[in-house]
Design an enzyme around this catalytic site. Sequence first.
Site, PDB file in Angstrom:
ATOM      1  N   TRP A 149       0.809  -1.222   0.000  1.00  0.00           N
ATOM      2  CA  TRP A 149       0.000   0.000   0.000  1.00  0.00           C
ATOM      3  C   TRP A 149       0.838   1.266   0.000  1.00  0.00           C
ATOM      4  O   TRP A 149       0.368   2.322  -0.392  1.00  0.00           O
ATOM      5  CB  TRP A 149      -0.942   0.004   1.213  1.00  0.00           C
ATOM      6  CG  TRP A 149      -0.180  -0.039   2.502  1.00  0.00           C
ATOM      7  CD1 TRP A 149       0.125  -1.140   3.228  1.00  0.00           C
ATOM      8  CD2 TRP A 149       0.407   1.079   3.167  1.00  0.00           C
ATOM      9  NE1 TRP A 149       0.879  -0.790   4.308  1.00  0.00           N
ATOM     10  CE2 TRP A 149       1.060   0.571   4.298  1.00  0.00           C
ATOM     11  CE3 TRP A 149       0.443   2.453   2.923  1.00  0.00           C
ATOM     12  CZ2 TRP A 149       1.755   1.381   5.188  1.00  0.00           C
ATOM     13  CZ3 TRP A 149       1.130   3.264   3.798  1.00  0.00           C
ATOM     14  CH2 TRP A 149       1.774   2.734   4.917  1.00  0.00           C
ATOM     15  N   ASN A 150       2.101   1.171   0.442  1.00  0.00           N
ATOM     16  CA  ASN A 150       2.860   2.428   0.592  1.00  0.00           C
ATOM     17  C   ASN A 150       3.582   2.783  -0.709  1.00  0.00           C
ATOM     18  O   ASN A 150       4.089   1.901  -1.384  1.00  0.00           O
ATOM     19  CB  ASN A 150       3.864   2.314   1.740  1.00  0.00           C
ATOM     20  CG  ASN A 150       5.028   1.400   1.420  1.00  0.00           C
ATOM     21  OD1 ASN A 150       4.827   0.309   0.951  1.00  0.00           O
ATOM     22  ND2 ASN A 150       6.230   1.845   1.656  1.00  0.00           N
ATOM     23  N   LYS A 173      -1.349  -5.198  -9.821  1.00  0.00           N
ATOM     24  CA  LYS A 173      -2.328  -5.316  -8.742  1.00  0.00           C
ATOM     25  C   LYS A 173      -2.014  -4.281  -7.672  1.00  0.00           C
ATOM     26  O   LYS A 173      -0.966  -4.328  -7.016  1.00  0.00           O
ATOM     27  CB  LYS A 173      -2.294  -6.719  -8.124  1.00  0.00           C
ATOM     28  CG  LYS A 173      -3.315  -6.847  -7.005  1.00  0.00           C
ATOM     29  CD  LYS A 173      -2.983  -7.980  -6.056  1.00  0.00           C
ATOM     30  CE  LYS A 173      -3.834  -7.952  -4.808  1.00  0.00           C
ATOM     31  NZ  LYS A 173      -3.759  -6.697  -4.028  1.00  0.00           N
ATOM     32  N   GLY A 226       6.532  -6.319  -1.024  1.00  0.00           N
ATOM     33  CA  GLY A 226       5.643  -6.509   0.121  1.00  0.00           C
ATOM     34  C   GLY A 226       6.380  -7.236   1.222  1.00  0.00           C
ATOM     35  O   GLY A 226       7.607  -7.178   1.305  1.00  0.00           O
ATOM     36  N   GLY A 227       5.641  -7.947   2.043  1.00  0.00           N
ATOM     37  CA  GLY A 227       6.244  -8.614   3.189  1.00  0.00           C
ATOM     38  C   GLY A 227       6.796  -9.993   2.840  1.00  0.00           C
ATOM     39  O   GLY A 227       6.338 -10.634   1.888  1.00  0.00           O
ATOM     40  N   GLU A 248      11.059  -7.644  -3.595  1.00  0.00           N
ATOM     41  CA  GLU A 248      11.519  -6.494  -2.798  1.00  0.00           C
ATOM     42  C   GLU A 248      10.756  -6.547  -1.485  1.00  0.00           C
ATOM     43  O   GLU A 248       9.555  -6.260  -1.451  1.00  0.00           O
ATOM     44  CB  GLU A 248      11.179  -5.182  -3.517  1.00  0.00           C
ATOM     45  CG  GLU A 248      11.911  -4.967  -4.812  1.00  0.00           C
ATOM     46  CD  GLU A 248      13.379  -4.639  -4.623  1.00  0.00           C
ATOM     47  OE1 GLU A 248      13.789  -4.360  -3.479  1.00  0.00           O
ATOM     48  OE2 GLU A 248      14.110  -4.698  -5.610  1.00  0.00           O
ATOM     49  N   LEU A 249      11.427  -6.940  -0.410  1.00  0.00           N
ATOM     50  CA  LEU A 249      10.693  -7.237   0.822  1.00  0.00           C
ATOM     51  C   LEU A 249      11.066  -6.279   1.948  1.00  0.00           C
ATOM     52  O   LEU A 249      11.546  -5.181   1.704  1.00  0.00           O
ATOM     53  CB  LEU A 249      10.930  -8.700   1.194  1.00  0.00           C
ATOM     54  CG  LEU A 249      10.746  -9.677   0.013  1.00  0.00           C
ATOM     55  CD1 LEU A 249      11.090 -11.086   0.407  1.00  0.00           C
ATOM     56  CD2 LEU A 249       9.329  -9.602  -0.543  1.00  0.00           C
ATOM     57  N   CYS A 282      10.167   0.654   3.743  1.00  0.00           N
ATOM     58  CA  CYS A 282      10.906  -0.622   3.771  1.00  0.00           C
ATOM     59  C   CYS A 282      12.340  -0.401   4.200  1.00  0.00           C
ATOM     60  O   CYS A 282      12.946  -1.264   4.804  1.00  0.00           O
ATOM     61  CB  CYS A 282      10.854  -1.272   2.393  1.00  0.00           C
ATOM     62  SG  CYS A 282      11.388  -0.188   1.079  1.00  0.00           S
ATOM     63  N   GLU A 380      10.389  -6.735  12.054  1.00  0.00           N
ATOM     64  CA  GLU A 380      10.102  -5.569  11.206  1.00  0.00           C
ATOM     65  C   GLU A 380       8.757  -5.004  11.623  1.00  0.00           C
ATOM     66  O   GLU A 380       7.742  -5.700  11.584  1.00  0.00           O
ATOM     67  CB  GLU A 380      10.051  -5.919   9.719  1.00  0.00           C
ATOM     68  CG  GLU A 380       9.962  -4.635   8.892  1.00  0.00           C
ATOM     69  CD  GLU A 380       9.400  -4.739   7.488  1.00  0.00           C
ATOM     70  OE1 GLU A 380       8.682  -5.697   7.176  1.00  0.00           O
ATOM     71  OE2 GLU A 380       9.664  -3.806   6.709  1.00  0.00           O
TER      72      GLU A 380
HETATM   73  P1  NAD Z   1       1.779  -7.433   2.044  1.00  0.00           P
HETATM   74  O1  NAD Z   1       2.846  -8.431   1.760  1.00  0.00           O
HETATM   75  O2  NAD Z   1       0.762  -7.742   3.060  1.00  0.00           O
HETATM   76  O3  NAD Z   1       0.951  -7.103   0.696  1.00  0.00           O
HETATM   77  C1  NAD Z   1       1.596  -6.728  -0.497  1.00  0.00           C
HETATM   78  C2  NAD Z   1       0.718  -7.090  -1.689  1.00  0.00           C
HETATM   79  O4  NAD Z   1       0.643  -8.514  -1.793  1.00  0.00           O
HETATM   80  C3  NAD Z   1      -0.713  -6.584  -1.595  1.00  0.00           C
HETATM   81  O5  NAD Z   1      -1.116  -6.096  -2.858  1.00  0.00           O
HETATM   82  C4  NAD Z   1      -1.486  -7.849  -1.226  1.00  0.00           C
HETATM   83  O6  NAD Z   1      -2.828  -7.843  -1.636  1.00  0.00           O
HETATM   84  C5  NAD Z   1      -0.705  -8.905  -1.972  1.00  0.00           C
HETATM   85  N1  NAD Z   1      -0.901 -10.266  -1.474  1.00  0.00           N
HETATM   86  C6  NAD Z   1      -1.237 -10.652  -0.215  1.00  0.00           C
HETATM   87  N2  NAD Z   1      -1.333 -12.001  -0.153  1.00  0.00           N
HETATM   88  C7  NAD Z   1      -1.048 -12.472  -1.391  1.00  0.00           C
HETATM   89  C8  NAD Z   1      -0.963 -13.775  -1.959  1.00  0.00           C
HETATM   90  N3  NAD Z   1      -1.202 -14.887  -1.250  1.00  0.00           N
HETATM   91  N4  NAD Z   1      -0.620 -13.896  -3.265  1.00  0.00           N
HETATM   92  C9  NAD Z   1      -0.345 -12.796  -4.000  1.00  0.00           C
HETATM   93  N5  NAD Z   1      -0.433 -11.531  -3.515  1.00  0.00           N
HETATM   94  C10 NAD Z   1      -0.759 -11.368  -2.224  1.00  0.00           C
HETATM   95  O7  NAD Z   1       2.546  -6.072   2.381  1.00  0.00           O
HETATM   96  P2  NAD Z   1       1.953  -4.686   2.974  1.00  0.00           P
HETATM   97  O8  NAD Z   1       1.532  -4.887   4.383  1.00  0.00           O
HETATM   98  O9  NAD Z   1       0.997  -4.095   1.999  1.00  0.00           O
HETATM   99  O10 NAD Z   1       3.293  -3.793   2.932  1.00  0.00           O
HETATM  100  C11 NAD Z   1       4.262  -3.796   3.929  1.00  0.00           C
HETATM  101  C12 NAD Z   1       5.451  -4.683   3.572  1.00  0.00           C
HETATM  102  O11 NAD Z   1       5.992  -4.304   2.304  1.00  0.00           O
HETATM  103  C13 NAD Z   1       6.581  -4.503   4.573  1.00  0.00           C
HETATM  104  O12 NAD Z   1       7.184  -5.740   4.866  1.00  0.00           O
HETATM  105  C14 NAD Z   1       7.551  -3.599   3.808  1.00  0.00           C
HETATM  106  O13 NAD Z   1       8.891  -3.632   4.238  1.00  0.00           O
HETATM  107  C15 NAD Z   1       7.407  -4.125   2.419  1.00  0.00           C
HETATM  108  N6  NAD Z   1       7.905  -3.149   1.434  1.00  0.00           N
HETATM  109  C16 NAD Z   1       9.078  -3.428   0.771  1.00  0.00           C
HETATM  110  C17 NAD Z   1       9.593  -2.497  -0.133  1.00  0.00           C
HETATM  111  C18 NAD Z   1      10.880  -2.758  -0.895  1.00  0.00           C
HETATM  112  O14 NAD Z   1      11.093  -2.115  -1.918  1.00  0.00           O
HETATM  113  N7  NAD Z   1      11.758  -3.646  -0.453  1.00  0.00           N
HETATM  114  C19 NAD Z   1       8.916  -1.297  -0.349  1.00  0.00           C
HETATM  115  C20 NAD Z   1       7.733  -1.059   0.352  1.00  0.00           C
HETATM  116  C21 NAD Z   1       7.230  -1.987   1.245  1.00  0.00           C
END
Ligand code: NAD
Length: 488
Positions: A149-150, A173, A226-227, A248-249, A282, A380
């Site tokens: 989301w960020n 997405k 994402g995470g 990118e986590l 992140c 984290e």
């Molecule tokens: P999240 O992993 O919960 O969600 C990210 C995306 O994945 C969302 O669009 C979500 O709908 C989707 N998703 C969830 N379950 C899924 C599945 N089973 N299959 C496919 N897609 C799925 O992350 P969040 O809470 O939105 O964001 C925070 C995390 O993102 C933190 O860990 C943060 O460090 C990380 N992040 C990393 C970077 C980077 O560049 N390294 C940048 C920003 C955020």
Amino acid sequence: MQKFQLYINGQFEDGAAQFDSINPATGQVWAKMPEARTEQVNRAVQAAEKAFYASDWSALTASQRGKLLYKLADLIEKAAPRLAELETLDTGKIIRETSSQIAYVAEYYRYYAGLADKLEGSVVPVDKPDMQAWLIREPVGVVAAIVPWNSQLFLSAVKVGPALAAGCTIVLKASEEAPAPLLEFAKLIDEAGFPAGVVNIVTGFGAECGAVLSGHPAIAHVAFTGGPETAQHIVKNTANNLAKVSLELGGKSPFIVFADANLDSALNAQVAAIFAATGQSCVAGSRLLIEASIKDEFLRKLAERVQSIRVGLPEDMQTEYGPLCTLKQRQKIQQVVDASIVQGATLITGGNTPEGKGYYYPPTILDCSQTPQADSITTELFGPVLSVDVFYDETEAIQKANSTPYGLASGVFTNNLTRAHRMTKAIRAGIVWLNTYRAVSPLVPFGGYGLSGHGREGGIAAVLDYTTTKSVWLRTSDQPIDDPFVMR
Ligand code: NAD
């Protein structure tokens, strides 16, 4: 109440269902979002597949693709105030940051636009006298881009830009937590004139929309931010389509301050590292590792500096610090802070959920030097919590810096040049910022080690990541092929 639509095969359409989007500054529903379910996700992937193989897109020259990306960049620049307003409304991120960040997103698209026609193949000096061999660089296929989301415009630019420059098509997405900026961005894709199906933008929940998308048989590359737990689901899911995956986590990045550093500069950089974007970054420098001799003075000044941070409504240009994006996130942060205090961490400032509307949480500093295994120093949090630990020499600083399974970013503050080089070599992270923090550019690769993921976004290699090579052999001899039972 504002309403948004999905963008599939060049058409705007409602979702199979709707869900509410909440303004984190008020806790109130402000918009209805379209939820893409399986049928719509499948249709979006089919549209991207069709566009990749049989459309005006594959017929375009690389320079023409570049021109479309330049046009998109201009449109983003023009729409930046509106996009920033939407991102601020949907995520609670302060307008001061969203407006400058989105204006800079246009530069990312310009960078990739410029690279589109520079992806050359090569001739191989092959070791056979009657053969010629050369490599053709081709786009990898249909890309699934999944973002958190960020900073969604930013995080999608580093996927959409290079994928389109390479000639791929894409299904993007948006996060269900705050999809507004990307659904609005779809209008710019439409206006720029990309052929139908080249870029499709959907949103929905991870368990259905994200899973169907990443596991779809037509997907060649999943680009995910994402995470780590979600990344594990995605990697398992791609066992079906064997798509290439770039990740990118999260991180638990160390911010290391030596006594010889410019401490005023380190102080402001530490504030930026953990309290900018209310810590929801992140690369947040969430572990302060400070040389023991300067700990007390540095922490005293840091606590004072934190008091002067202007907390307020995210849409006010004067505000420096807004709410968290979700209530769930605030509850998680409070739990970890409470547990860390029970484990022996000392609260220096913040640490309590305030009364009142919105998902605000104060800038929080925990001294964990007596309890370096406290939850706040190992987990984290993706929030505004700084965990502090000390070191007595360089070896200990390195050992503590590398003591997590993550490896996204790091900061080192020192005026000792040789030490800066030694630290750079020893730290296991994709980014080392020396005497600065949180600097990014489309020209510089970005990405992590270990649980922070793999693959690099930014830089020329990011575009090459969306390509593959085809090896071509030509036999130049006019003599008939003789022995069919030997390898040529
Ligand atoms: P999240 O992993 O919960 O969600 C990210 C995306 O994945 C969302 O669009 C979500 O709908 C989707 N998703 C969830 N379950 C899924 C599945 N089973 N299959 C496919 N897609 C799925 O992350 P969040 O809470 O939105 O964001 C925070 C995390 O993102 C933190 O860990 C943060 O460090 C990380 N992040 C990393 C970077 C980077 O560049 N390294 C940048 C920003 C955020």
